[in-house]
Write an enzyme that holds these catalytic residues in place. Structure first.
Site, short mmCIF file in Angstrom:
data_model
loop_
_atom_site.label_atom_id
_atom_site.label_comp_id
_atom_site.label_asym_id
_atom_site.label_seq_id
_atom_site.Cartn_x
_atom_site.Cartn_y
_atom_site.Cartn_z
N LYS A 107 3.64 -15.06 -5.89
CA LYS A 107 4.03 -13.73 -5.37
C LYS A 107 5.22 -13.89 -4.42
O LYS A 107 6.07 -14.74 -4.66
CB LYS A 107 2.83 -13.03 -4.73
CG LYS A 107 1.64 -12.99 -5.69
CD LYS A 107 0.53 -12.09 -5.26
CE LYS A 107 -0.59 -12.13 -6.30
NZ LYS A 107 -1.68 -11.23 -6.01
N HIS A 131 2.28 -6.90 -13.88
CA HIS A 131 1.30 -7.22 -12.83
C HIS A 131 0.95 -5.93 -12.09
O HIS A 131 1.81 -5.07 -11.89
CB HIS A 131 1.89 -8.24 -11.86
CG HIS A 131 0.86 -8.80 -10.93
ND1 HIS A 131 0.40 -8.10 -9.84
CD2 HIS A 131 0.16 -9.95 -10.97
CE1 HIS A 131 -0.53 -8.81 -9.23
NE2 HIS A 131 -0.70 -9.95 -9.90
N GLU A 169 0.59 -5.25 -9.10
CA GLU A 169 1.42 -4.96 -7.93
C GLU A 169 2.74 -4.33 -8.34
O GLU A 169 3.30 -3.51 -7.63
CB GLU A 169 1.64 -6.26 -7.12
CG GLU A 169 0.38 -6.63 -6.34
CD GLU A 169 0.14 -8.12 -6.18
OE1 GLU A 169 1.10 -8.90 -6.35
OE2 GLU A 169 -1.01 -8.51 -5.90
N ASN A 180 0.59 -17.87 -9.44
CA ASN A 180 1.50 -16.77 -9.11
C ASN A 180 1.68 -16.77 -7.60
O ASN A 180 0.82 -16.33 -6.86
CB ASN A 180 0.88 -15.44 -9.59
CG ASN A 180 1.72 -14.24 -9.20
OD1 ASN A 180 2.85 -14.40 -8.70
ND2 ASN A 180 1.21 -13.04 -9.40
N SER A 208 -8.92 -13.15 -7.26
CA SER A 208 -9.77 -13.93 -6.34
C SER A 208 -10.38 -15.16 -6.99
O SER A 208 -11.54 -15.51 -6.70
CB SER A 208 -10.86 -13.04 -5.73
OG SER A 208 -10.28 -12.04 -4.94
N GLY A 211 -6.93 -10.38 -4.50
CA GLY A 211 -6.80 -10.60 -3.06
C GLY A 211 -7.96 -10.07 -2.23
O GLY A 211 -7.88 -10.03 -1.01
N GLU A 251 -6.83 -8.80 -15.13
CA GLU A 251 -6.88 -8.84 -13.66
C GLU A 251 -7.35 -7.50 -13.13
O GLU A 251 -6.53 -6.58 -12.94
CB GLU A 251 -5.47 -9.11 -13.08
CG GLU A 251 -4.93 -10.48 -13.36
CD GLU A 251 -3.94 -10.91 -12.27
OE1 GLU A 251 -4.16 -11.99 -11.71
OE2 GLU A 251 -2.99 -10.17 -11.97
#
Ligand code: 13P
Length: 270
Positions: free
Chosen positions: A10, A93, A95, A8, A211, A171, A165
């Site tokens: 992003k 996701h 985000e 991904n 991560s 991250g 996730e």
């Protein structure tokens, strides 16, 4: 077991950076037992499609809308994604949930539309740090999974891939242990069993994301309850992503092995 590794990207990568990436990745991109998927930003999809076809890897998108066409400025139709050669699409996701107000209801509609268009949805679920600290992981997973799955029939449900996730792991360099991830994966399988059938509970593909690096990937892919990883940061470097796939159980095809150029000596055959 066939494993899945999804990159991904992003909101990263320029046209030139992508060209270099694929050039580098082509040196080590053939894996016998792994489906490799790259999800670039939307405007790079059609250029990336050509590279993916050449390398025999799959193309994914990072988002999709639930309508097929119409006055929805800025959105992208599942039919167009399909048309461009996209096979997988990330949906829900964290985000998107966090910054763009994506709710479980939206996620459910997108999943249905993606399946209808012949795409494979990768549904992202996971708890936030506060939810982790208040022991709400199980509830959050149940809420997120049931909201999406309730709207699907068993044939549709089989097309879905779930990516666990944890939001706090994305991250951050922090990860749950392999054991904790395994527990959540088992919970997801049990939920699928309650909602559909034992067969779907057994067959559904579950990935871990958050991560993941070449150094820790084996912790999440060693278990039979998980099928691979959804990778952010570590997928932005072609060599790192390739090592990650290999360390996660991907077996390089013989033709793609880096050639051993060590000169032979007579003594080697003694
Ligand atoms: P990182 O691998 O950078 O933590 O991102 C994970 C992720 O969000 C993949 O979708």
């Amino acid at each position: 077991m066939q494993r899945i590794f999804i990159a991904n990207w992003k909101m990263n990568m320029s046209v030139a950076e992508m060209e270099t990436y694929f050039q580098e990745f082509s040196k080590n991109s053939d894996f016998d037992n792994a489906e490799v998927v790259v999800c670039p930003p939307m405007p790079l999809l059609s250029l990336a499609a050509q590279h993916c076809a050449e390398l025999g890897i799959a193309l994914g998108a990072q988002n999709v809308f639930w309508e097929e066409a119409g006055a929805f400025t800025g959105e992208v139709s599942p039919l167009l994604l399909k048309d461009l050669g996209v096979q997988y699409v990330l949906i829900g996701h964290s985000e998107r949930r966090q910054y763009f107000g994506e709710t479980d209801q939206y996620v459910g509609r997108k999943v249905k539309a993606a399946i209808k268009a012949g795409l494979r949805p990768v549904v992202c679920v996971g708890e936030s740090l506060i939810e982790l600290r208040t022991n709400r992981t199980e509830d959050v997973i149940e809420e997120q999974i049931s909201a999406v799955m309730r709207g699907l029939d068993p044939i549709e449900a089989r097309r879905v891939i779930i990516a666990y996730e944890p939001v706090w792991a994305i991250g951050s360099g922090m990860t749950p242990t392999g054991e904790q991830v395994k527990e959540v994966a088992l919970q997801i399988r049990k939920l699928m069993g309650d909602l559909f059938s034992l067969k779907i509970a057994r067959d559904i593909k579950i990935l871990y994301g958050g991560s993941v690096s070449p150094d820790n990937v084996d912790e999440f892919t060693a278990s039979y309850v998980l099928h691979g990883a959804l990778v952010g940061n570590a997928s932005l470097d072609a060599n790192k992503f390739s090592s990650l796939i290999q360390n996660g159980g991907g077996i390089r095809t013989a033709s793609n092995q880096q050639e051993d150029t060590t000169p032979l000596h007579e003594g080697d055959f003694a």
